[in-house]
Design an enzyme around this catalytic site. Sequence first.
Site, mmCIF file in Angstrom:
data_model
loop_
_atom_site.group_PDB
_atom_site.id
_atom_site.type_symbol
_atom_site.label_atom_id
_atom_site.label_comp_id
_atom_site.label_asym_id
_atom_site.label_seq_id
_atom_site.Cartn_x
_atom_site.Cartn_y
_atom_site.Cartn_z
ATOM 1 C CB CYS A 127 -20.021 -47.367 -29.392
ATOM 2 S SG CYS A 127 -20.706 -48.782 -30.239
ATOM 3 C CB CYS A 135 -22.148 -49.913 -27.647
ATOM 4 S SG CYS A 135 -20.693 -50.289 -28.623
#
Lengths: 306, 109
Positions: free
Chosen positions: B34, B37
């Site tokens: 991700c 993230c």
Amino acid sequence: MSTRHVVIVGSGPAGLTAALYAARANLQPLVIEGLEAGGQLMLTTMVENFPGYRDGVLGPDLMAEMRAQAGRFGAEIVQGNVTLVDTRVRPFVVRTSEAEYSARALIIATGASARMLGLPSERTLMGHGVSTCATCDGYFFRGQEIAVVGGGDSAMEEAIFLTKFASKVTVVHRRDALRASKIMQDKARANSNIAWLLDTEVEEIQDTGKGAVTAMVVRNSKTGARAVVPVSGVFVAIGHTPNTSLLKGQLEMDANGYIVTHDGVQTTVPGVFACGDVQDHVYRQAITAAGTGCMAALDAERYLET
Amino acid sequence: MAADNVQTLTDGNFDETVLKSGGPVLVDFWAEWCGPCKRLAPTIDALAGDYAGRVTIGKLNVDENPNTAFKFNVRGIPALLLFKGGQLVDQVVGLQPKENIKQVIDRHL
């Protein structure tokens, strides 16, 4: 606070290429990364059309390389989200929530961000089934039926990627013809786990009461017929809007808010240059963004010499 | 990779560390694949410093710990869930500036 030669706002392929060239020209550039540091490539998986990587390269890996390469030649890269840009004063002023910088030349590489449908339910259900990032959130929809809204290359790429997790991906597009390139359309059409709802608009995403996506209400734009399609996820891929709100009224922009450039990548304010997707709604590629980033650094260098 | 004062949370230690904790706990649900993230990670580290001794800050890898993510209906990451007295009291989804996250935490201090 000493005045910088050049401050670069944004850290996608355009901003980091500008940083690389400016650093090598000894302009000691400062790059302010922005909230979406690394730009749109941070949300992609394999990039197969960036020259020099014959086997492809992961978007986030490519950005890490560009960042390191700019850093190697002395570009200073800081975290921070720009809250104010003033191009009406000299030197120019750029402010983040933590610091204020001044610069004799400014390179705007703020890119474009995902556009949303604009439905109230979409906001409420963001992170609970509504997403703009297939690579981030596809994982949560294993074995489930989901939808991708949009008809461009990004929508095709997301739909294909999501079939790795979902049992069925329905592409919803408001026209009958897709905007996507032929190669991407063919790839998506050949995928038996992708279904198509064309000439169709999403009117509502349910169920805000439950706090989870259970279905979408769609309307056929030709017949006006409505239907409720059960899905547990809705991925929105309907294009991008340029990140230019901080510059409104300072630089010439087109009707959609893209910065207008002329004679290379000059804006209507001498000393302010724009590169990448913030000034390009036509090509929107990593390589073209990098190319205009290079142009911005060279133009800035020439401007600072005069 | 997380800073020293950021706890590593798992399906195994979540109850003990988060739900049985009296004080506020901010949990960052993330994964290796991700991009946003990863962008948020330095902010989480900084928050752990800012709130040291007042708020426990932890990271939970959803790939390795799917049960906790499922239990709290996390379907998009990065997601920051704030717990207090064992209850989920607030959450922020998606990449956010540090100030926004601070506002959410400060509401519950």
